[in-house]
Design a protein around this motif. Structure first.
Motif, PDB file in Angstrom:
ATOM      1  N   ARG A   3       0.828  -1.214   0.000  1.00 26.87           N
ATOM      2  CA  ARG A   3       0.000   0.000   0.000  1.00 26.87           C
ATOM      3  C   ARG A   3       0.862   1.263   0.000  1.00 26.87           C
ATOM      4  O   ARG A   3       0.521   2.244  -0.647  1.00 26.87           O
ATOM      5  N   LEU A   4       1.962   1.226   0.724  1.00 24.59           N
ATOM      6  CA  LEU A   4       2.862   2.378   0.727  1.00 24.59           C
ATOM      7  C   LEU A   4       3.477   2.594  -0.649  1.00 24.59           C
ATOM      8  O   LEU A   4       3.665   3.739  -1.079  1.00 24.59           O
ATOM      9  N   VAL A   5       3.795   1.520  -1.354  1.00 21.92           N
ATOM     10  CA  VAL A   5       4.344   1.641  -2.707  1.00 21.92           C
ATOM     11  C   VAL A   5       3.317   2.297  -3.633  1.00 21.92           C
ATOM     12  O   VAL A   5       3.646   3.204  -4.405  1.00 21.92           O
ATOM     13  N   VAL A   6       2.067   1.858  -3.555  1.00 26.03           N
ATOM     14  CA  VAL A   6       1.004   2.454  -4.375  1.00 26.03           C
ATOM     15  C   VAL A   6       0.830   3.933  -4.018  1.00 26.03           C
ATOM     16  O   VAL A   6       0.752   4.797  -4.900  1.00 26.03           O
TER      17      VAL A   6
ATOM     18  N   SER B 246       6.661  18.961  -1.803  1.00 25.46           N
ATOM     19  CA  SER B 246       7.135  17.786  -1.088  1.00 25.46           C
ATOM     20  C   SER B 246       5.929  16.959  -0.671  1.00 25.46           C
ATOM     21  O   SER B 246       4.820  17.477  -0.589  1.00 25.46           O
ATOM     22  N   ALA B 247       6.168  15.693  -0.380  1.00 22.99           N
ATOM     23  CA  ALA B 247       5.084  14.816   0.064  1.00 22.99           C
ATOM     24  C   ALA B 247       5.606  13.832   1.097  1.00 22.99           C
ATOM     25  O   ALA B 247       6.745  13.395   1.033  1.00 22.99           O
ATOM     26  N   GLY B 248       4.732  13.505   2.024  1.00 22.17           N
ATOM     27  CA  GLY B 248       5.008  12.451   2.985  1.00 22.17           C
ATOM     28  C   GLY B 248       3.996  11.344   2.776  1.00 22.17           C
ATOM     29  O   GLY B 248       2.816  11.616   2.580  1.00 22.17           O
ATOM     30  N   VAL B 249       4.459  10.115   2.804  1.00 22.43           N
ATOM     31  CA  VAL B 249       3.591   8.959   2.615  1.00 22.43           C
ATOM     32  C   VAL B 249       3.813   8.017   3.788  1.00 22.43           C
ATOM     33  O   VAL B 249       4.950   7.638   4.078  1.00 22.43           O
ATOM     34  N   SER B 250       2.734   7.658   4.474  1.00 20.04           N
ATOM     35  CA  SER B 250       2.841   6.715   5.582  1.00 20.04           C
ATOM     36  C   SER B 250       1.497   6.050   5.803  1.00 20.04           C
ATOM     37  O   SER B 250       0.580   6.213   4.998  1.00 20.04           O
ATOM     38  N   VAL B 251       1.374   5.364   6.927  1.00 21.06           N
ATOM     39  CA  VAL B 251       0.163   4.607   7.227  1.00 21.06           C
ATOM     40  C   VAL B 251      -0.936   5.464   7.841  1.00 21.06           C
ATOM     41  O   VAL B 251      -2.057   5.007   8.006  1.00 21.06           O
ATOM     42  N   SER B 252      -0.629   6.703   8.202  1.00 19.25           N
ATOM     43  CA  SER B 252      -1.632   7.609   8.750  1.00 19.25           C
ATOM     44  C   SER B 252      -1.337   9.034   8.294  1.00 19.25           C
ATOM     45  O   SER B 252      -0.211   9.367   7.922  1.00 19.25           O
ATOM     46  N   LYS B 253      -2.360   9.860   8.339  1.00 16.23           N
ATOM     47  CA  LYS B 253      -2.203  11.262   7.944  1.00 16.23           C
ATOM     48  C   LYS B 253      -1.192  11.968   8.854  1.00 16.23           C
ATOM     49  O   LYS B 253      -0.358  12.741   8.384  1.00 16.23           O
TER      50      LYS B 253
ATOM     51  N   ASP C 174      10.900  19.657  -2.964  1.00 13.47           N
ATOM     52  CA  ASP C 174      10.703  18.832  -4.162  1.00 13.47           C
ATOM     53  C   ASP C 174      11.129  17.379  -4.009  1.00 13.47           C
ATOM     54  O   ASP C 174      11.711  16.791  -4.916  1.00 13.47           O
ATOM     55  N   MET C 175      10.840  16.780  -2.872  1.00 14.68           N
ATOM     56  CA  MET C 175      11.138  15.358  -2.670  1.00 14.68           C
ATOM     57  C   MET C 175       9.959  14.743  -1.926  1.00 14.68           C
ATOM     58  O   MET C 175       9.056  15.443  -1.489  1.00 14.68           O
ATOM     59  N   GLN C 176       9.999  13.449  -1.765  1.00 13.62           N
ATOM     60  CA  GLN C 176       8.988  12.806  -0.939  1.00 13.62           C
ATOM     61  C   GLN C 176       9.646  11.770  -0.052  1.00 13.62           C
ATOM     62  O   GLN C 176      10.715  11.253  -0.365  1.00 13.62           O
ATOM     63  N   THR C 177       8.991  11.502   1.068  1.00 16.49           N
ATOM     64  CA  THR C 177       9.478  10.544   2.038  1.00 16.49           C
ATOM     65  C   THR C 177       8.402   9.493   2.256  1.00 16.49           C
ATOM     66  O   THR C 177       7.244   9.834   2.480  1.00 16.49           O
ATOM     67  N   VAL C 178       8.790   8.229   2.190  1.00 14.20           N
ATOM     68  CA  VAL C 178       7.896   7.123   2.512  1.00 14.20           C
ATOM     69  C   VAL C 178       8.339   6.589   3.864  1.00 14.20           C
ATOM     70  O   VAL C 178       9.509   6.290   4.069  1.00 14.20           O
ATOM     71  N   PHE C 179       7.392   6.496   4.796  1.00 15.07           N
ATOM     72  CA  PHE C 179       7.720   6.146   6.174  1.00 15.07           C
ATOM     73  C   PHE C 179       6.947   4.905   6.608  1.00 15.07           C
ATOM     74  O   PHE C 179       5.726   4.928   6.700  1.00 15.07           O
ATOM     75  N   LEU C 180       7.657   3.814   6.859  1.00 18.53           N
ATOM     76  CA  LEU C 180       7.078   2.605   7.431  1.00 18.53           C
ATOM     77  C   LEU C 180       7.359   2.651   8.926  1.00 18.53           C
ATOM     78  O   LEU C 180       8.524   2.655   9.345  1.00 18.53           O
TER      79      LEU C 180
END
Length: 120
Positions: free
Chosen positions: A6-9, A30-37, A50-56
């Motif tokens: 789901r994080l990849v999507v 910029s964007a943050g992606v994780s399991v909650s807002k 201009d980057m994004q972070t994916v956080f597990l």
């Protein structure tokens, strides 16, 4: 597992949105992606501009994102009134919050505050 998939999507969608904003408006973001807002908001500022972070959220990653010394009011969505309620109960930092909410004998007022904080 499913959380990672789901994080990849979500990361792919965020990248597409960021690219569309750049093409249509000419602005970077910029964007943050994780399991909650809340977690996504917290990590969005890690890799600006201009980057994004994916956080597990593993226990180690969470302790780095939310160190015990972090003041409660630094959490997105925690306003002045909620901070005042925390301070009245002796909760000034994330560490204070964790200690109070883990106590089995926490007062009903503290238990309600911990639930309210979790709902943020």
């Amino acid at each position: 597992g499913r959380c990672r998939a789901r994080l990849v999507v979500a990361a792919t969608l965020a990248a597409e949105l960021r690219r569309a904003i750049l093409l249509e408006v000419g602005l970077t973001c910029s964007a943050g992606v994780s399991v909650s807002k809340l977690l996504a908001k917290l990590v969005a500022s890690w890799r600006k501009p201009d980057m994004q972070t994916v956080f597990l959220p593993t226990p180690k990653a969470l302790s780095e994102l939310l160190p015990d010394a972090l003041p409660v009011q630094r959490i997105p969505g925690i306003g002045f009134a909620f901070t005042q309620r925390c301070n009245e109960l002796g909760i000034a930092t994330i560490g204070d919050y964790a200690a109070v909410c883990e106590l089995p004998q926490a007062s009903s007022q503290r238990s309600a505050l911990c639930k309210a904080f979790d709902d943020k």
